[in-house]
Design an enzyme around this catalytic site. Structure first.
Site, PDB file in Angstrom:
ATOM      1  N   ILE A 154      31.994  19.076  51.944  1.00 37.53           N
ATOM      2  CA  ILE A 154      32.266  17.862  52.718  1.00 37.53           C
ATOM      3  C   ILE A 154      32.677  16.849  51.657  1.00 37.53           C
ATOM      4  O   ILE A 154      31.856  16.368  50.891  1.00 37.53           O
ATOM      5  CB  ILE A 154      31.043  17.392  53.529  1.00 37.53           C
ATOM      6  CG1 ILE A 154      30.693  18.421  54.601  1.00 37.53           C
ATOM      7  CG2 ILE A 154      31.328  16.030  54.162  1.00 37.53           C
ATOM      8  CD1 ILE A 154      29.496  18.066  55.466  1.00 37.53           C
ATOM      9  N   PRO A 155      33.984  16.558  51.565  1.00 33.47           N
ATOM     10  CA  PRO A 155      34.566  15.917  50.377  1.00 33.47           C
ATOM     11  C   PRO A 155      34.297  14.422  50.209  1.00 33.47           C
ATOM     12  O   PRO A 155      35.205  13.592  50.284  1.00 33.47           O
ATOM     13  CB  PRO A 155      36.058  16.197  50.551  1.00 33.47           C
ATOM     14  CG  PRO A 155      36.245  16.238  52.031  1.00 33.47           C
ATOM     15  CD  PRO A 155      34.996  16.863  52.577  1.00 33.47           C
ATOM     16  N   CYS A 156      33.053  14.077  49.919  1.00 33.12           N
ATOM     17  CA  CYS A 156      32.714  12.671  49.692  1.00 33.12           C
ATOM     18  C   CYS A 156      33.361  12.139  48.414  1.00 33.12           C
ATOM     19  O   CYS A 156      33.483  10.928  48.245  1.00 33.12           O
ATOM     20  CB  CYS A 156      31.209  12.479  49.681  1.00 33.12           C
ATOM     21  SG  CYS A 156      30.317  13.560  48.559  1.00 33.12           S
ATOM     22  N   HIS A 157      33.798  13.053  47.535  1.00 34.69           N
ATOM     23  CA  HIS A 157      34.474  12.610  46.307  1.00 34.69           C
ATOM     24  C   HIS A 157      35.826  11.963  46.603  1.00 34.69           C
ATOM     25  O   HIS A 157      36.384  11.278  45.747  1.00 34.69           O
ATOM     26  CB  HIS A 157      34.649  13.786  45.332  1.00 34.69           C
ATOM     27  CG  HIS A 157      35.463  14.916  45.878  1.00 34.69           C
ATOM     28  ND1 HIS A 157      34.919  15.891  46.691  1.00 34.69           N
ATOM     29  CD2 HIS A 157      36.762  15.223  45.734  1.00 34.69           C
ATOM     30  CE1 HIS A 157      35.855  16.769  47.018  1.00 34.69           C
ATOM     31  NE2 HIS A 157      36.993  16.370  46.456  1.00 34.69           N
TER      32      HIS A 157
END
Length: 184
Positions: A154-157
């Site tokens: 889950i690409p919080c970056h």
């Protein structure tokens, strides 16, 4: 629940799988650091409480000992393969059974919205708050980002500060830079 660790270029990760409603699911992915050896991950106590487990219910299994014949192991092996493909630039979207029930309804909305950010793109915390229909909740969105149990997947970056700076990242800004450089 089963926990394993995997080495990726520039970092090590802990991954956990568990049965949720009789289905094998990935339940967390955490950055492994010297401060948090395998079974002392900051996420494990929260996971144990959430899934009503004790420490003895959470075995650590070396990656090389995982078996494709075990459903929980297979989820971990699939996640590891997809993470390896991602770091090599061969995968843009993860396809894994995730259990996001650890989060509050608000956090879950934020995590679902994170999954809509395209590979190689970034948005601000304010833009993410707008996407979930709460434009003034950018600080709460940032907090939910920090509680994401599936870093990378889950690409919080992909969420940065409004001024273009990196903002924060639970795994450390060096890891955020690395992940964004993969997608550049």
């Amino acid at each position: 629940m089963i926990i394993t660790a995997t080495s990726m270029p520039n970092f090590e990760l802990l991954l956990g799988s568990h049965y949720v409603n009789d289905q094998p699911k990935l339940v967390f992915l955490d950055w492994q650091t010297e401060d948090y050896p395998e079974l002392q991950s900051k996420s494990l106590a929260k996971l144990a409480t959430h899934y009503q487990l004790t420490a003895s219910d959470i075995p650590f299994i070396e990656q090389d000992s995982l078996s494709k014949d075990n459903e929980l192991h297979l989820v971990l092996l699939t996640a590891i393969q997809q993470l390896q493909d991602y770091t090599k630039g061969k995968l843009e979207t993860f396809d894994l059974p995730l259990d996001i029930s650890l989060g509050t309804p608000f956090q879950q909305r934020v995590w679902r919205a994170l999954q809509t950010i395209p590979y190689g793109k970034t948005i601000s915390y304010a833009q993410l708050a707008e996407r979930i229909g709460q434009p003034t909740a950018y600080r709460a969105v940032a907090n939910a980002n920090g509680k994401n149990p599936f870093s990378i997947i889950i690409p919080c970056h992909r969420v940065i500060a409004s001024g273009g700076g990196l903002g924060g990242y639970t795994g450390g800004l060096d890891k955020k830079r690395y992940l964004l450089s993969i997608e550049a």
